[in-house]
Write a protein that holds these residues in place. Structure first.
Motif, short mmCIF file in Angstrom:
data_model
loop_
_atom_site.label_atom_id
_atom_site.label_comp_id
_atom_site.label_asym_id
_atom_site.label_seq_id
_atom_site.Cartn_x
_atom_site.Cartn_y
_atom_site.Cartn_z
N ASN A 201 0.82 -1.21 0.00
CA ASN A 201 0.00 0.00 0.00
C ASN A 201 0.85 1.27 0.00
OD1 ASN A 201 -3.11 -0.60 0.46
ND2 ASN A 201 -1.93 -2.17 1.52
N SER A 202 2.10 1.12 -0.41
CA SER A 202 3.03 2.25 -0.55
C SER A 202 3.23 3.01 0.75
CB SER A 202 2.53 3.21 -1.65
OG SER A 202 2.39 2.53 -2.87
N LEU A 203 3.22 2.28 1.87
CA LEU A 203 3.44 2.90 3.17
C LEU A 203 4.80 2.46 3.71
CD1 LEU A 203 -0.06 2.49 4.88
CD2 LEU A 203 0.92 4.56 3.85
N SER A 204 5.61 3.42 4.03
CA SER A 204 6.91 3.13 4.64
C SER A 204 6.78 3.21 6.16
CB SER A 204 7.96 4.12 4.15
OG SER A 204 7.58 5.45 4.51
N SER A 205 7.78 2.66 6.85
CA SER A 205 7.78 2.75 8.31
C SER A 205 9.20 2.65 8.82
CB SER A 205 6.94 1.62 8.93
OG SER A 205 7.50 0.37 8.63
N ASP B 75 1.43 10.54 -3.36
CA ASP B 75 0.71 10.57 -4.64
C ASP B 75 1.47 9.71 -5.63
OD1 ASP B 75 -0.95 12.36 -3.42
OD2 ASP B 75 0.01 14.13 -4.30
N ARG B 76 0.75 9.11 -6.57
CA ARG B 76 1.44 8.25 -7.54
C ARG B 76 0.79 8.36 -8.91
NH1 ARG B 76 -2.14 4.95 -4.82
NH2 ARG B 76 -3.23 3.36 -6.05
N GLU B 77 1.60 8.05 -9.92
CA GLU B 77 1.13 7.99 -11.30
C GLU B 77 0.76 6.54 -11.61
OE1 GLU B 77 0.81 10.20 -13.84
OE2 GLU B 77 1.27 11.94 -12.59
N GLU B 78 -0.38 6.36 -12.25
CA GLU B 78 -0.80 5.01 -12.62
C GLU B 78 -1.18 4.99 -14.09
OE1 GLU B 78 -4.11 1.62 -11.34
OE2 GLU B 78 -3.69 3.33 -10.04
N GLU B 79 -0.65 4.01 -14.79
CA GLU B 79 -0.93 3.87 -16.21
C GLU B 79 -1.94 2.74 -16.40
OE1 GLU B 79 2.08 4.50 -19.59
OE2 GLU B 79 2.00 2.33 -19.33
N ILE B 80 -3.07 3.07 -17.07
CA ILE B 80 -4.15 2.10 -17.22
C ILE B 80 -4.35 1.79 -18.69
CG2 ILE B 80 -6.60 1.64 -16.77
CD1 ILE B 80 -6.36 3.66 -14.46
N LYS B 81 -4.43 0.50 -18.96
CA LYS B 81 -4.62 0.04 -20.34
C LYS B 81 -6.10 -0.04 -20.66
CE LYS B 81 -3.50 -3.98 -23.25
NZ LYS B 81 -2.90 -5.35 -23.21
N GLY B 82 -6.47 0.49 -21.84
CA GLY B 82 -7.86 0.50 -22.25
C GLY B 82 -8.13 -0.43 -23.41
N PRO B 83 -9.11 -0.10 -24.26
CA PRO B 83 -9.48 -0.97 -25.37
C PRO B 83 -8.44 -0.91 -26.49
CG PRO B 83 -10.77 1.04 -25.44
CD PRO B 83 -9.99 1.09 -24.15
N PRO C 209 -4.05 10.69 -5.97
CA PRO C 209 -3.60 11.25 -4.69
C PRO C 209 -3.55 10.17 -3.61
CG PRO C 209 -5.87 11.86 -5.12
CD PRO C 209 -5.38 11.18 -6.35
N GLY C 210 -2.58 10.29 -2.73
CA GLY C 210 -2.46 9.34 -1.65
C GLY C 210 -3.59 9.43 -0.66
N ARG C 211 -3.99 8.27 -0.12
CA ARG C 211 -5.07 8.22 0.85
C ARG C 211 -4.50 8.39 2.26
NH1 ARG C 211 -7.26 2.55 0.16
NH2 ARG C 211 -8.88 3.23 1.61
N PRO C 212 -5.30 8.89 3.18
CA PRO C 212 -4.83 9.03 4.56
C PRO C 212 -4.48 7.65 5.15
CG PRO C 212 -6.84 10.31 4.21
CD PRO C 212 -6.64 9.47 2.99
N VAL C 213 -3.44 7.60 5.95
CA VAL C 213 -2.99 6.33 6.52
C VAL C 213 -4.06 5.73 7.43
CG1 VAL C 213 -1.85 7.33 8.54
CG2 VAL C 213 -1.03 5.17 7.60
N ALA C 214 -4.82 6.57 8.11
CA ALA C 214 -5.88 6.06 8.98
C ALA C 214 -6.92 5.28 8.19
CB ALA C 214 -6.55 7.22 9.73
N GLU C 215 -7.24 5.78 7.03
CA GLU C 215 -8.24 5.11 6.18
C GLU C 215 -7.72 3.75 5.71
OE1 GLU C 215 -9.88 5.97 1.72
OE2 GLU C 215 -9.88 7.68 3.12
N ILE C 216 -6.44 3.69 5.34
CA ILE C 216 -5.86 2.44 4.85
C ILE C 216 -5.77 1.41 5.98
CG2 ILE C 216 -3.78 1.40 3.85
CD1 ILE C 216 -3.28 4.14 2.50
N LEU C 217 -5.29 1.85 7.14
CA LEU C 217 -5.16 0.93 8.28
C LEU C 217 -6.51 0.36 8.69
CD1 LEU C 217 -2.55 2.85 10.46
CD2 LEU C 217 -2.17 0.72 9.20
#
Length: 716
Positions: free
Chosen positions: A36-40, A65-73, A120-128
């Motif tokens: 989940n791209s969380l460091s510690s 925040d991250r870039e994501e490449e999505i494949k379409g039709p 955009p990155g999500r809050p860590v509280a939401e992910i946990l």
């Protein structure tokens, strides 16, 4: 940076589950965070009988925040005549982007539409909040239980939940039927020393807060406390103790605030064998025995137990434990006296009442087979008559103690009591020792039998089990191995290697399988083939995992679908071990590199000829009158020089003789290929071509005495 605490509070957890759960979380939680791209900064997993916890420090407040490449039709479907189709507009709408941001890129399957999205990155509280239920429910273990009226499974009922992100409660709910467990900052202290609830203000204060409530949450710290306290108690009693790893781990996970309590028992019980007393203490009561000195096997009439109670009540705790061990030792004394009253051999008829396996008969039937197989091995080893008699006697008595009262009550003492009762019966000391040694090794990392008699009986016992169970078609599949056949086969190979026993395993398997097939009307050839393949797998695994031999070198000595090598391995386990170890050695010291190119090149080209692998002698095969270049004569002379060294290497297993000569003649072979006087191997004249291929084939065959160089990977 943020600290996070999760504590799962439970009823008393089994020690084994707690150990496994801590290991699982130590592995899985960091992986889950990374996914989940969380460091510690750190992930510390803690556990006591009433809780499992993780403290994570150095967490960011949210994902980056991250870039994501999505494949379409496919592009062909997304655009027609340069205009977007419904497929393209639908894809853009679904991804929440403008149609103009779509890009067309080539792939292996043609052109496709792609879009780059900034997420955009999500809050860590939401992910946990999402991850925590997965961490809890994902724990694996034996005999997980349901409680209440829900479907949730855990080792023991969950009673409370603490989830703190720094100083605030992270809202978590575990729903179990009609019952919902909601996270809080309230935990429990020690049941006896601090029965009141405990409030945790900050996640980072967890360890100190629980320590103040008489709970040491770190299992490593508890283990250190136990070792220090137990050793001090043993010294106070006038002796020393032994920290059995399994016992130390178990008692560490049975207490939250450990203290050592010294108990005593009547000295008359010291007349029992030491193994009986320590078995009662260690396995059944979880006590540490007290020996007279550090390396001594002589016990003192004391024991040390690790208490989770009030240290001020140590005397009361000791009295209770003394009462229990006194009863157990009294039972042991009675069993020992009753068992010793008759000779060990008198127990043999009772083995007929114990079933080994339903289709294979009783343990007494198994003993008869062990005696026969032990004789096969003794004959292979050409033992003198006196040694063969002792081996036969040990094989006959090796299971007799299974029907003694002591072993019935304490199964872990099988073999150990057999040795004691054999000596009491006046049996030869070597025979008695073999009874206990034939069970070795009992598991990975255990010691191997040291006496030849014990080694032979141990091999015979395991070979009987392997052939018999395979004969019934109960071959291990996947991780299922209820008869521990992999362990048995590993033991056969390891005992042979350890003792340098020159046995022919292929011949033994054939003899035993033939006997079995005749008696139980099974198909002999399929049974032998299955056993051979199984042992080859075990040899391969042991060479790689225990001897640390590179996989390609293992392939080189065992062959890849090469019957000659597989037969050779099973006929001489010592030879396959020595060849593998030597190959690894010459790879490490660089010698392999010096000969690899010439031998491997010769091996590849020789495959185009018709020379079989057995030919080593050039004089009857090579026609010098066909030589056209001096390099051919030099090659031939090098082979003549190689012949006696190869023969000596085969006879003595001193493969350095072979390799040293191959290294010496490598320049000559290289000149044959690439020197000023080099030749074209595939000459238009078929006789010259065949003569040159024979030269290469002979070199290949000499190298094959050590290994198949074609299986070796260069610069691995």
């Amino acid at each position: 940076m943020t600290a996070f605490l999760l504590e799962v509070g439970t009823e008393e957890l089994p020690a084994s589950f707690l150990s496994d759960a801590i290991l699982q979380w130590r592995s899985r939680i960091p992986q889950s965070l990374a996914a989940n791209s969380l460091s510690s900064a750190s992930v510390e997993v803690y556990g006591t009988p009433r809780r499992l916890a993780v403290l994570i420090t150095g967490l960011p407040s949210q994902q980056p925040d991250r870039e994501e490449e999505i494949k379409g039709p496919p592009a062909q479907a997304a655009f027609k005549n340069g205009q977007p189709t419904p497929a393209a507009t639908g894809f853009a709408k679904k991804q929440g982007v403008d149609i103009t941001t779509l890009e067309i890129r080539p792939t292996e399957k043609g052109d496709f539409v792609f879009v780059k999205k900034s997420i955009p990155g999500r809050p860590v509280a939401e992910i946990l909040t999402e991850l925590i239920p997965e961490w809890i429910s994902g724990l694996e273990g034996k005999r997980l239980m349901r409680w209440g009226n829900g479907d949730m499974k855990f080792s023991r009922p969950i009673r409370w939940l603490v989830a703190l992100l720094d100083d605030r409660i992270l809202p978590i709910e575990l729903v179990n039927g009609s019952k919902t467990i909601t996270s809080d900052r309230i935990t429990s202290g020690h049941r006896v020393l601090h029965p009141a609830t405990v409030t945790i203000s900050q996640a980072i204060d967890y360890v100190k807060t629980l320590r103040d409530a008489a709970v040491i949450v770190d299992p490593e710290e508890r283990a250190n406390i136990i070792q220090t306290a137990v050793q001090a108690a043993a010294e106070k009693a006038g002796g020393s103790t032994v920290f059995y790893p399994d016992l130390l781990e178990e008692v560490t996970n049975l207490v939250e605030y450990p203290s050592a309590v010294v108990g005593k028992f009547e000295p008359e019980f010291l007349e029992l064998p030491t193994e009986v007393i320590t078995e009662v203490m260690v396995t059944h009561q979880r006590y540490f025995p007290v020996f007279k000195a550090a390396e001594s096997k002589e016990l003192l009439p004391n024991f040390i137990t690790v208490s989770n109670g009030d240290p001020t009540k140590a005397d009361i705790i000791a009295v209770g434990n003394e009462r229990v061990i006194r009863a157990r030792l009294a039972d042991g004394k009675f069993f020992y006296k009753a068992d010793s009253a008759k000779p060990l051999i008198s127990y043999l008829p009772q083995l007929e009442t114990v079933t080994f396996q339903e289709e294979l008969g009783s343990v007494r039937d198994k003993v008869d087979r062990i005696v026969t197989i032990a004789d096969y091995i003794s004959r292979q080893l050409e033992l003198e008559p006196n040694k063969r008699e002792k081996t036969e006697r040990a094989a006959l008595l090796c299971k007799a103690d299974l029907v003694s009262q002591m072993v019935y009550e304490f199964p872990e003492l099988q073999g150990i009591m057999g040795e004691k009762y054999a000596l009491a019966s006046g049996e030869d000391a070597e025979v008695a020792s073999a009874i206990v040694q034939h069970y070795l090794p009992t598991g990975a990392g255990d010691i191997l039998p040291e006496t030849l008699t014990g080694q032979i009986v141990g091999l015979a016992d395991r070979l009987d089990t392997l052939v018999s169970i395979f004969g019934l078609g109960l071959i291990p599949t996947g991780s299922s191995d209820p008869f521990a056949l992999r362990r048995a086969a590993n033991a056969v190979v390891n005992i042979t290697w350890f003792a340098n026993l020159p046995i022919n395993l292929e011949k033994l398997l054939t003899q035993i399988a033939t006997d079995f097939a005749a008696k139980y009307h099974k198909e002999q050839d399929k049974l032998i083939a299955a056993l051979q393949e199984f042992f080859l797998q075990r040899i391969r695994t042991l060479l790689q995992d225990e001897k640390q031999i590179d996989y390609d070198l293992v392939n080189a000595v065992l062959g890849e679908n090469d019957r000659e090598y597989t037969e050779r391995a099973l006929q001489d386990l010592l030879d396959v071990r020595d060849r593998a170890l030597y190959l690894q050695q010459i790879r490490k010291d660089g010698t392999l590199d010096k000969i690899y190119e010439t031998v491997n090149r010769s091996t590849r080209l020789a495959a185009q000829g018709d020379l079989d692998f057995q030919q080593l002698e050039p004089t009857s095969l090579i026609q010098p009158e066909l030589f056209q270049k001096s390099s051919e004569q030099a090659f031939y002379n090098a082979l003549l020089e190689l012949v006696p060294q190869t023969q000596a290497a085969k006879e003595t297993r001193n493969y350095q003789l072979l390799i040293a000569t191959l290294e010496k003649i490598a320049p000559t072979v290289a000149s044959f290929f690439d020197g000023e006087d080099s030749v074209l191997v595939m000459d238009p004249n078929p006789d010259i071509k065949r003569n040159r291929l024979h030269l290469l084939g002979l070199l290949r065959n000499h190298a094959r005495v050590l290994a198949d160089f074609g299986a070796i990977v260069k610069n691995l």
